[in-house]
Design a protein around this motif. Structure first.
Motif, mmCIF file in Angstrom:
data_model
loop_
_atom_site.group_PDB
_atom_site.id
_atom_site.type_symbol
_atom_site.label_atom_id
_atom_site.label_comp_id
_atom_site.label_asym_id
_atom_site.label_seq_id
_atom_site.Cartn_x
_atom_site.Cartn_y
_atom_site.Cartn_z
ATOM 1 N N UNK A 71 24.329 47.082 -12.408
ATOM 2 C CA UNK A 71 24.957 45.804 -12.232
ATOM 3 C C UNK A 71 25.893 45.683 -11.417
ATOM 4 N N UNK A 72 26.817 46.523 -11.484
ATOM 5 C CA UNK A 72 28.232 46.423 -10.578
ATOM 6 C C UNK A 72 27.763 46.801 -9.371
ATOM 7 N N UNK A 73 26.669 47.767 -8.914
ATOM 8 C CA UNK A 73 26.353 47.776 -7.679
ATOM 9 C C UNK A 73 26.013 46.627 -6.972
ATOM 10 N N UNK A 74 24.890 46.063 -7.867
ATOM 11 C CA UNK A 74 24.145 44.794 -7.332
ATOM 12 C C UNK A 74 25.232 43.809 -6.840
ATOM 13 N N UNK A 75 26.187 43.736 -7.839
ATOM 14 C CA UNK A 75 27.280 42.508 -7.442
ATOM 15 C C UNK A 75 28.267 42.935 -6.322
ATOM 16 N N UNK A 76 28.735 44.161 -6.201
ATOM 17 C CA UNK A 76 29.320 44.562 -5.063
ATOM 18 C C UNK A 76 28.577 44.571 -3.510
ATOM 19 N N UNK A 77 27.392 44.999 -3.659
ATOM 20 C CA UNK A 77 26.807 45.003 -2.448
ATOM 21 C C UNK A 77 26.337 43.447 -2.086
ATOM 22 N N UNK A 78 25.776 42.803 -3.000
ATOM 23 C CA UNK A 78 25.431 41.509 -2.889
ATOM 24 C C UNK A 78 26.693 40.581 -2.168
ATOM 25 N N UNK A 106 22.046 24.833 5.400
ATOM 26 C CA UNK A 106 20.595 25.017 5.595
ATOM 27 C C UNK A 106 20.456 26.287 6.686
ATOM 28 N N UNK A 107 21.451 26.565 7.641
ATOM 29 C CA UNK A 107 21.341 27.971 8.395
ATOM 30 C C UNK A 107 21.685 29.017 7.578
ATOM 31 N N UNK A 108 22.476 29.058 6.502
ATOM 32 C CA UNK A 108 22.606 30.365 5.531
ATOM 33 C C UNK A 108 21.204 30.508 4.790
ATOM 34 N N UNK A 109 20.704 29.612 4.289
ATOM 35 C CA UNK A 109 19.276 29.512 3.651
ATOM 36 C C UNK A 109 18.169 30.395 4.594
ATOM 37 N N UNK A 159 19.429 37.741 7.015
ATOM 38 C CA UNK A 159 20.064 38.610 6.176
ATOM 39 C C UNK A 159 20.067 37.774 4.795
ATOM 40 N N UNK A 160 20.031 36.594 4.609
ATOM 41 C CA UNK A 160 19.882 35.985 3.241
ATOM 42 C C UNK A 160 18.163 36.008 3.048
ATOM 43 N N UNK A 161 17.494 35.684 3.802
ATOM 44 C CA UNK A 161 15.852 35.953 3.366
ATOM 45 C C UNK A 161 15.536 37.146 3.264
ATOM 46 N N UNK A 162 15.947 38.139 3.972
ATOM 47 C CA UNK A 162 15.701 39.506 3.444
ATOM 48 C C UNK A 162 16.220 40.116 2.111
ATOM 49 N N UNK A 163 17.494 39.580 1.958
ATOM 50 C CA UNK A 163 18.282 39.991 0.548
ATOM 51 C C UNK A 163 17.320 39.105 -0.576
ATOM 52 N N UNK A 164 17.096 38.009 -0.466
ATOM 53 C CA UNK A 164 16.407 37.351 -1.467
ATOM 54 C C UNK A 164 14.982 38.191 -1.774
ATOM 55 N N UNK A 165 14.124 38.595 -0.514
ATOM 56 C CA UNK A 165 12.841 39.274 -0.828
ATOM 57 C C UNK A 165 12.788 40.752 -1.392
#
Length: 99
Positions: free
Chosen positions: A20-27, A67-70, A74-80
């Motif tokens: 969880x800590x890894x996920x939070x910090x890398x996110x 909207x540009x963020x969404x 980087x965001x779309x790859x992160x979500x997927x």
């Protein structure tokens, strides 16, 4: 008008684990670096009235920046590649300040 975007969530890895800590910090590193993201915060939920574990909060100058963020690569790859695999459930909410 600025938008405060918040998401609260639980992780498959559980609460207060190394994963969880890894996920939070890398996110935080990944998402806070996207153009237009301001005041990015990683939050740990402490209320007994809510059963989500963590939250992210960020501010966008206006709807166009949000909207540009969404749609940012980087965001779309992160979500997927991260979010859909590591988050077990979530709730999003967006606020604007009332005058």
């Amino acid at each position: 008008m600025s938008i405060q975007h918040m998401v609260i969530f639980n992780l498959h890895a559980g609460k207060d684990t190394d994963e969880a800590q890894n996920f939070l910090s890398s996110s935080a590193e990944e998402l806070a670096g996207i153009p237009g993201v301001e005041q990015f915060q990683v939050l740990r939920q402490v209320s007994v009235k809510n059963d989500y574990d963590y939250g992210f909060s960020m501010v966008f100058a206006d709807q166009a920046v949000y909207d540009a963020y969404n749609s940012h690569p980087v965001h779309t790859r992160y979500v997927a590649e991260r979010w859909m695999k590591e988050v077990s459930r979530f709730q999003e909410i967006d606020f604007t300040v009332m005058a």
